[in-house]
Design a protein around this motif. Sequence first.
Motif, PDB file in Angstrom:
ATOM      1  N   ALA A   8      88.758  80.309  51.938  1.00 34.20           N
ATOM      2  CA  ALA A   8      89.438  80.471  53.022  1.00 34.20           C
ATOM      3  C   ALA A   8      90.670  79.961  53.433  1.00 34.20           C
ATOM      4  N   ILE A   9      92.185  81.145  55.166  1.00 36.37           N
ATOM      5  CA  ILE A   9      92.828  80.540  55.166  1.00 36.37           C
ATOM      6  C   ILE A   9      92.204  79.843  56.337  1.00 36.37           C
ATOM      7  N   MET A  10      92.625  78.525  56.972  1.00 34.33           N
ATOM      8  CA  MET A  10      92.254  78.298  58.542  1.00 34.33           C
ATOM      9  C   MET A  10      94.005  77.543  59.315  1.00 34.33           C
ATOM     10  N   LEU A  92      96.840  88.849  52.200  1.00 36.87           N
ATOM     11  CA  LEU A  92      96.150  88.707  51.207  1.00 36.87           C
ATOM     12  C   LEU A  92      94.601  89.072  51.768  1.00 36.87           C
ATOM     13  N   GLU A  93      93.042  88.938  50.219  1.00 43.24           N
ATOM     14  CA  GLU A  93      92.540  89.181  50.167  1.00 43.24           C
ATOM     15  C   GLU A  93      91.073  88.181  50.297  1.00 43.24           C
ATOM     16  N   ILE A  94      92.093  87.142  50.790  1.00 42.95           N
ATOM     17  CA  ILE A  94      90.874  86.312  51.616  1.00 42.95           C
ATOM     18  C   ILE A  94      90.708  86.325  52.841  1.00 42.95           C
ATOM     19  N   PRO A  95      89.038  85.600  53.761  1.00 40.38           N
ATOM     20  CA  PRO A  95      89.414  85.320  55.027  1.00 40.38           C
ATOM     21  C   PRO A  95      90.328  84.151  55.497  1.00 40.38           C
ATOM     22  N   VAL A  96      91.413  85.302  56.852  1.00 44.08           N
ATOM     23  CA  VAL A  96      91.331  84.286  57.168  1.00 44.08           C
ATOM     24  C   VAL A  96      91.515  83.734  59.065  1.00 44.08           C
ATOM     25  N   GLU A  97      91.533  82.874  59.277  1.00 43.91           N
ATOM     26  CA  GLU A  97      90.695  82.261  61.081  1.00 43.91           C
ATOM     27  C   GLU A  97      91.915  81.524  61.591  1.00 43.91           C
ATOM     28  N   ILE A  98      91.072  81.172  62.806  1.00 42.74           N
ATOM     29  CA  ILE A  98      92.778  80.393  63.514  1.00 42.74           C
ATOM     30  C   ILE A  98      91.470  80.042  64.559  1.00 42.74           C
TER      31      ILE A  98
END
Length: 346
Positions: A8-10, A92-98
């Motif tokens: 995942a990306i944060m 992107l196919e992966i989750p992105v959160e903030i």
Amino acid sequence: MVAKSDTAIMLMNLGSPDSTAVPDVKKYLLEFLMDKRVIDYPWLLRKILVGGIIVPNRAANSAEAYSKVWRADGSPLIALTKQLQTALQHDLEIPVEITMRYGNPSPQATYEKLMKEHPNLKEVILMPLYPHYAMSSYETAVEYAKEVYKKKNYPFTLKVVEPFYDRPEYIEALSESMRPYLDQDFDHLLFSYHGLPERHIRKGDVTGSHCYKVNDCCHVASAAHKQCYRHQVTITSELVAERLGIPRNKWSISYQSRLGREEWVKPYTAGLFETLPKQGVKKLLIVCPAFVSDCLETLEEIAMEGKHSFISNGGDSFTMIPCMNTHPTWVKTVALLCKEEMAQYA
């Protein structure tokens, strides 16, 4: 809904009050200014200064300033960071959160959300939305995210994207976001960066013998440059000006948002708004590359207060170039920087 993922990306930004109400602004300012990397005085002195003087005297004015830029969907910085999240998620196919350094959502809340929605999570890529290294911005964001991560002993690994102030992809994104505004007639382009005390520059000098001690220190090779905000913003400005073909005599660098009485990195943006018109600069373009998302410091301090000052002192036109926000080239750059940290792309 993004499929279950082990990566995942944060995206991590500065943060904002929950509302423009004075109590919410006061709470936010206390958290922000009590950060030992923002005001790096001993705790007791910081407590007296921040809790007893600065916040009580600034909260109401800050609340009024926030109210001038507040949107229907809330804080500009939060809303624009969410828009960047959405745009990045499309690529992107992966989750992105903030997450935010101050206020909400906190790193812990974001970590917990990711764990709940992706129980097999193995890797989180932390993308601090700060192009340049500074103790009071990039460093405090990263160290706080790491501190929460270690304290909670999460099962995934945490990887961090480094400052990208000189990356060609970032320079291209910033340049392309600025390019449309260069079609108009202008006398001068001002790169206004968030300021910080000169003491922070010296404190961050890992060599102890370079910053403010060597002539033209920003251009003399040194290990100090890896953590030197002043060097990094200088390089960003030079690379962008070169890419856009702006002559050296038609642009300069300044620093905004000074707090307190000690010496901060110069020149001060506020002072230039008063002196530039007297020097023949009547048509001013200004950009704030320290911020990737428009916020109080760009929308109110510069686009409103700064414009008023410049025009009042004899300027004819003042154009604030928006931050990159969700510019397509910037979205692609964020995706690239994050992918470089991902195990599956290694």
